[in-house]
Write an enzyme that holds these catalytic residues in place. Structure first.
Site, PDB file in Angstrom:
ATOM      1  N   LYS A   6       0.881  -1.227   0.119  1.00 52.98           N
ATOM      2  CA  LYS A   6       0.009  -0.060   0.071  1.00 52.98           C
ATOM      3  C   LYS A   6       0.884   1.217  -0.077  1.00 52.98           C
ATOM      4  O   LYS A   6       1.166   1.748   0.968  1.00 52.98           O
ATOM      5  CB  LYS A   6      -0.845   0.101   1.193  1.00 52.98           C
ATOM      6  CG  LYS A   6      -2.148   1.020   1.006  1.00 52.98           C
ATOM      7  CD  LYS A   6      -3.092   0.800   2.237  1.00 52.98           C
ATOM      8  CE  LYS A   6      -4.148   2.051   2.576  1.00 52.98           C
ATOM      9  NZ  LYS A   6      -5.027   1.989   1.325  1.00 52.98           N
TER      10      LYS A   6
HETATM   11  N1  PPE Z   1      -8.194  -1.063  -2.804  1.00 51.25           N
HETATM   12  C1  PPE Z   1      -7.298   0.123  -2.795  1.00 51.25           C
HETATM   13  C2  PPE Z   1      -6.750   0.789  -3.882  1.00 51.25           C
HETATM   14  C3  PPE Z   1      -7.452   0.662  -1.597  1.00 51.25           C
HETATM   15  O1  PPE Z   1      -6.913   1.857  -1.554  1.00 51.25           O
HETATM   16  C4  PPE Z   1      -8.162   0.191  -0.585  1.00 51.25           C
HETATM   17  C5  PPE Z   1      -8.253   0.904   0.734  1.00 51.25           C
HETATM   18  C6  PPE Z   1      -8.892  -0.983  -0.620  1.00 51.25           C
HETATM   19  C7  PPE Z   1      -8.657  -1.695  -1.716  1.00 51.25           C
HETATM   20  C8  PPE Z   1      -9.376  -1.748   0.703  1.00 51.25           C
HETATM   21  O2  PPE Z   1      -8.548  -2.434   1.633  1.00 51.25           O
HETATM   22  P1  PPE Z   1      -8.843  -2.332   3.031  1.00 51.25           P
HETATM   23  O3  PPE Z   1      -8.915  -0.767   3.691  1.00 51.25           O
HETATM   24  O4  PPE Z   1      -7.722  -2.907   3.440  1.00 51.25           O
HETATM   25  O5  PPE Z   1     -10.128  -3.018   3.192  1.00 51.25           O
HETATM   26  N2  PPE Z   1      -8.114   2.575   0.677  1.00 51.25           N
HETATM   27  C9  PPE Z   1      -8.044   3.176   1.772  1.00 51.25           C
HETATM   28  C10 PPE Z   1      -7.940   4.603   1.319  1.00 51.25           C
HETATM   29  C11 PPE Z   1      -8.963   5.636   1.394  1.00 51.25           C
HETATM   30  C12 PPE Z   1      -8.420   6.973   0.749  1.00 51.25           C
HETATM   31  O6  PPE Z   1      -9.090   7.822   0.130  1.00 51.25           O
HETATM   32  O7  PPE Z   1      -7.604   7.437   1.536  1.00 51.25           O
HETATM   33  C13 PPE Z   1      -9.081   3.188   2.881  1.00 51.25           C
HETATM   34  O8  PPE Z   1     -10.267   2.650   2.763  1.00 51.25           O
HETATM   35  O9  PPE Z   1      -8.758   3.446   4.027  1.00 51.25           O
END
Ligand code: PPE
Length: 311
Positions: free
Chosen positions: A159
């Site tokens: 990430k």
């Molecule tokens: N894919 C991506 C590209 C992504 O950024 C997130 C989280 C997810 C999937 C979901 O992952 P998880 O949060 O572990 O379930 N995106 C974060 C960023 C948001 C932002 O705008 O900053 C979040 O949801 O916290």
């Protein structure tokens, strides 16, 4: 606009929100060298509870390792404790938590191995990501003209801040065209994920989601959805998804820390199912929100309770 809290944690110390600044020539500014997390803390009857804290910290450490940035001196356990303290010192009942590790100020040039890796932990109050109404009604989204980062270019299992240049292209284009969010396809043209969310497709009572290796972030909410669906006896598989399956689905929804579980009601102006949240999405939302709000037993041990400070 972002509402400031009192303290931010930097390299082991709490500092004032306004003091958490970096030099413009920090390595991260020119070269995008940061890894980060997004974690939610929910208000429950027994106090603030952080959702899947160890899993998020582990992913941060993994993200750093991929970029040879795991040279900071904090262990998994120390970071978990610091995050619990951060929420406590800021006196928040619910919030969004943003840990960041970045290559800081020192040398210039691409390599960065001589620059310090600085670790910051911040939190603030953050409401519904795609809007309150979206949770029941669903959002209108599009398939992006931008592809998701390809394998062996930017690693999707990390990430990293740099990955979000791709996410920005996807989301900005979608919003400019009147959609709430964009869905990216992977380099082979299969469904990958939203700009900041994983995606799930329901057809004939069965849920499918793109497997790791289709340039998806290994979402922690995604993992929760996989677990909850199995608990509820709903068939769920990780499988490559052709774009057109989106259009003929009964239900499609996003998962993410910020987005939580958000239904999708149309894609490229094609109505999905009945054009609002479907029954499987609803039952998963009920289970998810029940657990995070503390009204359904935390049977998987997903909540870390924030200590209430005596001071
Ligand atoms: N894919 C991506 C590209 C992504 O950024 C997130 C989280 C997810 C999937 C979901 O992952 P998880 O949060 O572990 O379930 N995106 C974060 C960023 C948001 C932002 O705008 O900053 C979040 O949801 O916290």
């Amino acid at each position: 606009m972002l509402k400031a809290t009192e303290k931010i944690w930097r390299n082991g110390e709490f500092i004032a929100w306004d003091d958490a600044k970096i030099h413009v020539l920090s390595h991260v500014v020119s070269y995008g060298s940061s890894v980060f997390e997004g974690i939610r803390c929910y208000e429950t009857a027994s106090g603030p509870a952080i959702f899947r804290l160890p899993e998020h910290v582990r992913r941060l450490v993994d993200s750093a390792k991929i970029y040879r940035m795991d040279t900071f001196q904090f262990t998994q356990a120390e970071l978990e404790t610091a995050i619990l303290e951060l929420v406590a010192v800021n006196n928040l009942r619910s919030c969004y938590i943003r840990p960041i590790a970045l290559r800081g100020y020192g040398a210039m040039g691409v390599n960065g191995m001589k620059n310090p890796v600085d670790v910051y932990l911040a939190c603030w109050e953050w409401g519904k990501y795609l809007g309150e109404e979206a949770m029941a009604e669903g959002v209108d989204v599009c398939v992006s003209s931008w592809s998701r980062i390809a394998p062996n270019t930017l690693p999707a299992l990390s990430k990293a801040g740099a990955n979000y240049m791709n996410s920005q292209l996807i989301n900005m284009e979608a919003v400019a065209n009147g959609y709430a969010e964009g869905i990216a396809l992977d380099k082979s043209g299969y469904v990958s994920e939203g700009a900041g969310e994983n995606i799930f497709v329901v057809r004939d009572g069965k849920i499918v989601t793109p497997p790791l290796g289709t340039s998806v972030l290994p979402g922690i909410t995604r993992d929760a959805v996989l677990t909850l669906a199995k608990d509820l006896g709903i068939e769920i598989v990780e499988q490559t998804i052709p774009r057109e399956l989106l259009y003929i689905a009964d239900e499609v929804f996003f998962s993410g820390t910020a987005a939580e579980i958000s239904p999708i009601r149309s894609i490229d102006r094609i109505t999905i199912g009945r054009g609002r949240r479907g029954p499987i999405t609803e039952v998963l939302q009920k289970e998810f929100f029940g657990i995070v709000n503390g009204t359904i037993a935390d049977r998987h041990g997903w909540l870390s309770m924030v200590p209430v400070h005596a001071a």
